[in-house]
Design a protein around this motif. Structure first.
Motif, PDB file in Angstrom:
ATOM      1  N   UNK A  80       0.730  -1.258   0.015  1.00 44.43           N
ATOM      2  CA  UNK A  80       0.100  -0.004   0.204  1.00 44.43           C
ATOM      3  C   UNK A  80       0.771   1.045  -0.094  1.00 44.43           C
ATOM      4  N   UNK A  81       0.668   2.126  -0.649  1.00 49.52           N
ATOM      5  CA  UNK A  81       1.475   3.574  -1.003  1.00 49.52           C
ATOM      6  C   UNK A  81       0.623   4.777  -1.190  1.00 49.52           C
ATOM      7  N   UNK A  82       1.017   5.854  -0.745  1.00 49.86           N
ATOM      8  CA  UNK A  82       0.521   7.115  -0.887  1.00 49.86           C
ATOM      9  C   UNK A  82       1.152   7.840  -1.974  1.00 49.86           C
ATOM     10  N   UNK A  83       0.504   8.616  -2.762  1.00 48.03           N
ATOM     11  CA  UNK A  83       1.240   9.644  -3.649  1.00 48.03           C
ATOM     12  C   UNK A  83       0.354  10.745  -3.840  1.00 48.03           C
ATOM     13  N   UNK A  98      -2.483  -2.832  -3.162  1.00 50.33           N
ATOM     14  CA  UNK A  98      -2.243  -4.165  -4.141  1.00 50.33           C
ATOM     15  C   UNK A  98      -3.421  -5.022  -4.163  1.00 50.33           C
ATOM     16  N   UNK A  99      -4.123  -5.025  -2.870  1.00 49.57           N
ATOM     17  CA  UNK A  99      -5.282  -5.754  -2.887  1.00 49.57           C
ATOM     18  C   UNK A  99      -6.605  -5.241  -3.534  1.00 49.57           C
ATOM     19  N   UNK A 100      -6.629  -4.018  -3.907  1.00 44.08           N
ATOM     20  CA  UNK A 100      -7.763  -3.553  -4.483  1.00 44.08           C
ATOM     21  C   UNK A 100      -7.301  -3.530  -6.295  1.00 44.08           C
ATOM     22  N   UNK A 101      -6.098  -2.963  -6.612  1.00 40.15           N
ATOM     23  CA  UNK A 101      -5.942  -2.686  -7.773  1.00 40.15           C
ATOM     24  C   UNK A 101      -5.325  -3.914  -8.739  1.00 40.15           C
ATOM     25  N   UNK A 109       2.434   0.486 -10.876  1.00 37.54           N
ATOM     26  CA  UNK A 109       2.718   1.642 -10.134  1.00 37.54           C
ATOM     27  C   UNK A 109       4.122   1.947  -9.777  1.00 37.54           C
ATOM     28  N   UNK A 110       4.595   0.697  -9.104  1.00 39.60           N
ATOM     29  CA  UNK A 110       5.980   0.750  -8.486  1.00 39.60           C
ATOM     30  C   UNK A 110       7.190   1.081  -9.611  1.00 39.60           C
ATOM     31  N   UNK A 111       6.877   1.181 -10.661  1.00 39.87           N
ATOM     32  CA  UNK A 111       7.809   1.703 -11.683  1.00 39.87           C
ATOM     33  C   UNK A 111       7.813   3.068 -11.589  1.00 39.87           C
ATOM     34  N   UNK A 112       6.841   3.834 -10.935  1.00 39.28           N
ATOM     35  CA  UNK A 112       6.628   5.203 -11.144  1.00 39.28           C
ATOM     36  C   UNK A 112       7.739   5.881 -10.446  1.00 39.28           C
TER      37      UNK A 112
END
Length: 499
Positions: A80-83, A98-101, A109-112
């Motif tokens: 889970x992350x915030x941006x 991750x459990x939602x998307x 997203x982690x490549x962002x």
């Protein structure tokens, strides 16, 4: 995948190299790293306003939103992350799990990186700390930023680099974005005000075969097909007054002017003015219009009438002061130039008071030089300065009580000239004589003197109605209304010396 770098790989720093290495990872996922269309149905501001009333930790599943923007804050964690996403109106926090998307979308997203542009679909929620947040249901990569944003989001520390790379400045500098969006609102406000007063907005030519309408050094260009030199216009005055002759009666133009002069905090070689002309009016109409315009822009566009500009608190809600140039000079020096009869007397006074003069100076030039030295820097609150000498006012009607002076004013705020207005000269014989005097000045070394515009003189011979006219420096007005101390802050791309 081909190397899309515009520079040799050896010139890239570690961050830039890593970002380019990610391009192949996007390709492996079948994703174009430089994106495609994304449908947007909301903005950061509209979402904050609409869902600000949510309770702490409440999720509004019905609020299905789609928004796009640039990642300007990023806290990657485990699953889970915030941006923070920045769009044209501001910033909004996003929460992705991750459990939602899903694993694949979360891996994308982690490549962002900071600065990447993405699209977000999700629902609205409010965090435990009370921040309106988008809970992401799908993350869409749109554009990979190959260069990192400046560190810590404090913008570019070098002022000149801010102006050179305005695109970066707009990303990281909230005040730059505020001004960039406020300037067109101010111009729309001016247009609305003028339209309500019955003026018609027109467009006139930027290329001119004659130098006229103001005293300034021009830019010169060449038209190949005609094999003829043209000036980039220094003013719109003579063209607009031709339209008064043609019967348009109330006209204005907001447009770019070009003067081949120095650059400082209030001057740029290309700048924007508004000139307006009112048939059957005079200087008093221009003064009333000016005060009304400042009141209107303050109240209707900015929502206030007190501004802090160039170190001074300026109140435009009160009546503006009116004074003549000679009265103001007398207040500061004790000299009453109305009693001075000759150029020789004026030049002697200049020498006595260490006022610099030039070879072409006549009586009126000396008065203006005294004004610039002793008065101009003291006019803080809005002040109309009236009765400029005829020697420095080749397009203004003479004052019937003293033909050495004209029916003209300039408005000063915080010691800066904001506009210039005349009761317009419409006597073709007098106008031609003034033009010819300007030619003589040019011969004596005044590079800013204008030329004889025979076509304009001919137009006046058909009859131009009595009229009031005014010119505003739009850039300076925007500086005042946005409380900016440099013209470079209100121009998206100011003129700069080459590196």
């Amino acid at each position: 995948m081909e190397n899309k770098s515009a520079r040799p790989v050896d010139d890239l720093n570690d961050q830039e190299q890593r970002r380019r290495e990610k391009l192949s990872l996007y390709a492996e996922k079948g994703i174009d790293p430089f994106g495609h269309k994304f449908d947007v149905n909301a903005t950061s501001t509209s979402l904050k306003e609409k869902y600000g009333s949510l309770a702490s930790e409440e999720v509004c599943e019905e609020a299905k939103v789609s928004i796009a923007g640039r990642i300007v804050l990023l806290r990657k964690m485990g699953k889970a992350s915030f941006f923070t996403l920045q769009d044209r109106e501001g910033r909004i926090q996003c929460y992705i799990r991750q459990d939602i998307v899903g694993e694949d979308n979360y891996a994308l997203f982690k490549l962002a990186d900071l600065g990447d542009i993405c699209g977000i679909k999700g629902v609205m929620m409010k965090t435990k700390t009370g921040e309106v947040t988008i809970r992401v249901s799908k993350y869409t990569h749109l554009v990979k930023a190959l260069r990192p944003l400046p560190d810590k989001f404090h913008g570019l520390t070098d002022q000149e680099e801010r102006y050179r790379r305005r695109y970066v400045d707009l990303i990281v500098n909230e005040d730059s974005r505020r001004i960039a969006f406020l300037r067109p609102r101010i111009i729309r406000g001016i247009q609305k005000f003028m339209d309500q007063k019955g003026y018609v907005e027109v467009e006139t030519s930027i290329l001119s075969p004659i130098l006229g309408g103001a005293n300034a050094r021009p830019f010169i260009t060449h038209h190949n097909a005609l094999d003829q030199d043209f000036y980039l216009r220094i003013a719109t005055e003579l063209a607009l007054k031709r339209l008064l002759v043609g019967g348009m009666e109330r006209v204005y133009e907001i447009g770019r002017m070009f003067r081949n002069e120095g650059i400082d905090t209030t001057h740029n070689p290309e700048f924007t003015t508004m000139e307006a002309y009112m048939a059957y009016g005079d200087l008093s109409d221009m003064a009333k219009m000016t005060e009304d315009l400042f009141h209107y822009l303050g109240k209707e566009v900015l929502g206030k009438e007190t501004f802090h500009w160039l170190g001074n608190d300026i109140d435009v809600s009160k009546p503006f002061r009116h004074a003549t140039m000679c009265e103001l000079v007398q207040e500061k020096t004790g000299i009453d130039f109305k009693k001075v009869q000759t150029t020789e007397e004026a030049l002697a006074l200049a020498k006595e008071h260490d006022v610099p003069v030039e070879k072409h100076f006549a009586y009126g030039h000396v008065i203006n030089a005294f004004f610039e030295k002793f008065v101009e820097g003291t006019l803080v609150q809005p002040t109309f300065v009236y009765q400029h000498p005829v020697d420095i006012s080749p397009l203004a009607k003479k004052d019937p009580e003293d033909p050495r002076f004209t029916q003209r004013f300039e408005l000063y705020i915080s010691c800066k000239e904001m506009c210039n207005a005349f009761t317009e000269l419409n006597d073709p014989i007098d106008q031609r004589a003034r033009f010819e005097e300007q030619v003589e000045e040019k011969k004596k070394g005044n590079d800013e003197a204008c030329e004889v515009d025979n076509d304009f003189c001919e137009a006046l011979e058909y009859g131009m109605p009595p009229a009031g006219g005014i010119g505003f420096g739009i850039d300076r007005m925007v500086m005042f209304l946005t409380e900016s101390d440099s013209i470079r802050e209100v121009l998206l791309f100011p003129t700069l010396k080459r590196r």
